[in-house]
Write a protein that holds these residues in place. Structure first.
Motif, mmCIF file in Angstrom:
data_model
loop_
_atom_site.group_PDB
_atom_site.id
_atom_site.type_symbol
_atom_site.label_atom_id
_atom_site.label_comp_id
_atom_site.label_asym_id
_atom_site.label_seq_id
_atom_site.Cartn_x
_atom_site.Cartn_y
_atom_site.Cartn_z
ATOM 1 N N SER A 3 0.828 -1.212 0.000
ATOM 2 C CA SER A 3 0.000 0.000 0.000
ATOM 3 C C SER A 3 0.860 1.257 0.000
ATOM 4 O O SER A 3 0.535 2.232 -0.672
ATOM 5 N N TYR A 11 -1.358 6.316 -6.437
ATOM 6 C CA TYR A 11 -2.631 5.602 -6.445
ATOM 7 C C TYR A 11 -3.391 5.846 -5.140
ATOM 8 O O TYR A 11 -2.793 6.043 -4.091
ATOM 9 N N THR A 12 -4.706 5.798 -5.227
ATOM 10 C CA THR A 12 -5.545 5.824 -4.042
ATOM 11 C C THR A 12 -5.683 4.389 -3.559
ATOM 12 O O THR A 12 -6.001 3.497 -4.344
ATOM 13 N N VAL A 13 -5.445 4.166 -2.277
ATOM 14 C CA VAL A 13 -5.407 2.808 -1.729
ATOM 15 C C VAL A 13 -6.304 2.719 -0.503
ATOM 16 O O VAL A 13 -6.245 3.571 0.382
ATOM 17 N N ASP A 14 -7.150 1.682 -0.452
ATOM 18 C CA ASP A 14 -7.907 1.331 0.746
ATOM 19 C C ASP A 14 -7.338 0.019 1.268
ATOM 20 O O ASP A 14 -7.015 -0.876 0.480
ATOM 21 N N GLY A 26 -15.525 -3.959 -0.806
ATOM 22 C CA GLY A 26 -15.729 -4.451 -2.166
ATOM 23 C C GLY A 26 -17.155 -4.293 -2.659
ATOM 24 O O GLY A 26 -17.385 -4.124 -3.855
ATOM 25 N N ARG A 29 -17.911 0.014 -2.806
ATOM 26 C CA ARG A 29 -17.096 0.900 -3.647
ATOM 27 C C ARG A 29 -16.718 0.176 -4.923
ATOM 28 O O ARG A 29 -16.807 -1.038 -5.011
ATOM 29 N N GLN A 30 -16.266 0.945 -5.896
ATOM 30 C CA GLN A 30 -15.796 0.345 -7.144
ATOM 31 C C GLN A 30 -14.284 0.484 -7.218
ATOM 32 O O GLN A 30 -13.728 1.541 -6.914
ATOM 33 N N TYR A 31 -13.639 -0.601 -7.628
ATOM 34 C CA TYR A 31 -12.184 -0.645 -7.724
ATOM 35 C C TYR A 31 -11.764 -1.108 -9.103
ATOM 36 O O TYR A 31 -12.435 -1.937 -9.720
ATOM 37 N N ASP A 32 -10.630 -0.603 -9.552
ATOM 38 C CA ASP A 32 -10.036 -1.096 -10.789
ATOM 39 C C ASP A 32 -9.243 -2.374 -10.530
ATOM 40 O O ASP A 32 -9.169 -3.257 -11.382
ATOM 41 N N LEU A 34 -8.036 -5.242 -7.197
ATOM 42 C CA LEU A 34 -8.030 -5.704 -5.815
ATOM 43 C C LEU A 34 -6.818 -6.604 -5.615
ATOM 44 O O LEU A 34 -6.606 -7.536 -6.389
#
Length: 59
Positions: A3, A11-14, A26, A29-32, A34
């Protein structure tokens, strides 16, 4: 560590510390992309991905 590297690259990271939190993120939210640890506490990474896919997330 991953991360931190991704954040340093802009990058934005969760980060989820367990499978249940990962499932919540998951589904809400929407992710490009995982990146999932197979040995997450509570709900392992394979189960997490299976649940996300069964609800229409991921291909």
């Amino acid at each position: 560590m991953l991360s931190d590297v991704l954040r340093d690259e802009g990058y934005t990271v969760d980060v989820a510390t367990d499978g249940q939190q990962g499932l919540h993120l998951g589904l809400s939210r929407q992710y490009d992309v995982l990146a999932v640890d197979r040995r997450l506490p509570g709900l392992d990474g394979l189960d997490l991905m299976g649940r996300l896919r069964s609800r229409g997330g991921g291909e």
